[in-house]
Design an enzyme around this catalytic site. Structure first.
Site, PDB file in Angstrom:
ATOM      1  N   GLN A  19       0.827  -1.207   0.000  1.00 64.01           N
ATOM      2  CA  GLN A  19       0.000   0.000   0.000  1.00 64.01           C
ATOM      3  C   GLN A  19       0.858   1.253   0.000  1.00 64.01           C
ATOM      4  O   GLN A  19       1.874   1.321   0.663  1.00 64.01           O
ATOM      5  CB  GLN A  19      -0.879  -0.007   1.246  1.00 64.01           C
ATOM      6  CG  GLN A  19      -1.675   1.267   1.400  1.00 64.01           C
ATOM      7  CD  GLN A  19      -2.545   1.211   2.622  1.00 64.01           C
ATOM      8  OE1 GLN A  19      -3.307   0.275   2.784  1.00 64.01           O
ATOM      9  NE2 GLN A  19      -2.440   2.205   3.480  1.00 64.01           N
ATOM     10  N   GLY A  65       4.526  16.934  -8.789  1.00 66.03           N
ATOM     11  CA  GLY A  65       3.807  16.286  -7.704  1.00 66.03           C
ATOM     12  C   GLY A  65       4.639  15.997  -6.468  1.00 66.03           C
ATOM     13  O   GLY A  65       4.378  16.506  -5.380  1.00 66.03           O
ATOM     14  N   GLY A  67       8.166  16.335  -6.434  1.00 68.01           N
ATOM     15  CA  GLY A  67       9.252  17.298  -6.377  1.00 68.01           C
ATOM     16  C   GLY A  67       8.857  18.601  -5.710  1.00 68.01           C
ATOM     17  O   GLY A  67       9.713  19.322  -5.186  1.00 68.01           O
ATOM     18  N   CYS A 299       5.549  11.263  11.113  1.00 66.31           N
ATOM     19  CA  CYS A 299       6.957  11.438  11.464  1.00 66.31           C
ATOM     20  C   CYS A 299       7.647  10.086  11.301  1.00 66.31           C
ATOM     21  O   CYS A 299       6.996   9.067  11.107  1.00 66.31           O
ATOM     22  CB  CYS A 299       7.130  11.956  12.895  1.00 66.31           C
ATOM     23  SG  CYS A 299       6.578  10.798  14.158  1.00 66.31           S
TER      24      CYS A 299
END
Length: 362
Positions: A19, A65, A67, A299
């Site tokens: 996923q 997108g 970058g 994170c």
């Protein structure tokens, strides 16, 4: 990856493999790729610059997108950022979302501005509407050596994505339709020049890496035999993190209340006070990131830390803290040779149960 879902009136737990962020019920928008890019630059800073990009110049191409996360990820690490992008609309989008600070169509002005910021340790970003080859050529001509050099142009797609050197956007659109074979040939030729410029700057001292867009392979196919003389970002900066068991951990406030994410942010900072990169990320994310969909945070945590965080979130609900029910999803660390993997913490409650307990509390 352990995920939960509600089927009819029954709760089921499923294993899901392969996923990606965008396919998850806990989709968090651009924050995901921003945080991953932040971690890449943070690891580069740890390896090369004593843990910060302050006073360092980061140069790249491509603000599409994925970058598009680069300018903010670099400045969040304290760096000065300079990018080339052919599509003005893409640059404008980064300005509108406050991912990038300035735009220009003058390469010399962009370089001068970036160097002034670097000299004064100013963490700001500028994008120049230009082909990356022109920007790199000008850096070489002016003897300006970036501290960190990478690329996120669409080199994986030589027809639709990459724009050959010396073609404008309108000329590219026309040639794609009229002569796609010639267009692809020009793209390969440009990619060869592109990588040669990167190799020149690498030899001058730039820490140079490929950001997974297949640029080196295209250049090698175009005749650049030493195209792989600089590494890809995974072996250079991500694999060392994976080998420590570090990986992404994200959570969302099912209440829809952004204050609940602030409560969980506090927990994270209390749990891992020694993690300076984590503290920097959370503090900057609170100031710079707009939520998309449910309020959420992501994170990177180390081996065993994701379980610790998940259990702490359970305690927030159990003890009736100000935080509304949150649901956390730990992404399985990709297998790395000789590196550990870490599953989602078993202590994390599925979202429907969290909603149930939350309703009881209320």
């Amino acid at each position: 990856e352990i995920a939960s879902c509600l089927v009819g009136s029954e709760m089921c737990i499923r294993d899901r493999y392969g996923q990606m962020t965008a396919g998850s019920w806990i989709y968090i928008g651009s924050q995901g790729i921003l945080q991953g890019t932040f971690e890449t630059f943070a690891e580069a800073a740890r390896q090369h610059f004593s843990g910060t990009l302050e006073g360092k110049l980061v140069v790249t191409g491509g603000l599409g997108g994925m970058g598009g996360a680069q300018p903010l990820a670099a400045t969040m690490n304290g760096g000065t950022f300079l990018a080339a992008e052919m599509d003005e609309e893409r640059i404008q989008k980064r300005l509108d979302t406050k991912y990038c600070d300035e735009m220009t169509d003058n390469i010399d002005y962009a370089i001068d501005t970036a160097l002034k910021w670097k000299e004064n340790n100013i963490a700001k970003s500028i994008a120049v509407k230009a082909n990356i080859i022109d920007l790199l050529a000008k850096l070489i001509e002016r003897n300006v050596t970036p501290d960190l050099l990478t690329d996120q142009t669409s080199a994986h797609d030589p027809l639709i994505g990459y724009i050959p050197h010396e073609l404008t956007n309108s000329e590219s659109d026309k040639l794609r339709v009229e002569d796609p074979e010639k267009y692809i040939s020009l793209s390969y030729e440009s990619m060869g020049t592109h990588v040669k410029h990167m190799l020149t700057l690498k030899d001058r001292g730039s820490h140079t890496f490929d950001y997974g867009n297949n640029l080196r392979e295209r250049a090698k196919e175009a005749g650049v035999e030493n195209a792989f003389d600089f590494p890809g970002f995974v072996p250079a900066y991500i694999r060392p993190l994976f080998c420590e068991g570090k990986g992404p951990f994200r959570w969302a406030a099912l209440s829809g209340d952004p204050n609940d994410i602030l409560e969980t942010d506090k927990v994270m900072l209390e749990l891992f006070p020694e993690d300076k990169a984590l503290a920097k990320w959370i503090n900057m994310a609170q100031k710079r990131i707009s939520f998309q969909g449910l309020p959420a945070r992501i994170c990177w945590l180390g081996y065993g830390e994701r379980k610790k965080a998940g259990l702490a979130f359970n305690e927030l609900v159990k003890n009736g803290s100000p935080a509304s029910p949150s649901s956390a999803l730990s992404i399985r660390v990709f297998p790395v040779p000789a590196g550990p993997t870490n599953n989602a913490p078993l202590g994390i409650l599925p979202p429907s149960l969290l909603n149930f307990f939350g309703s009881l509390r209320n």
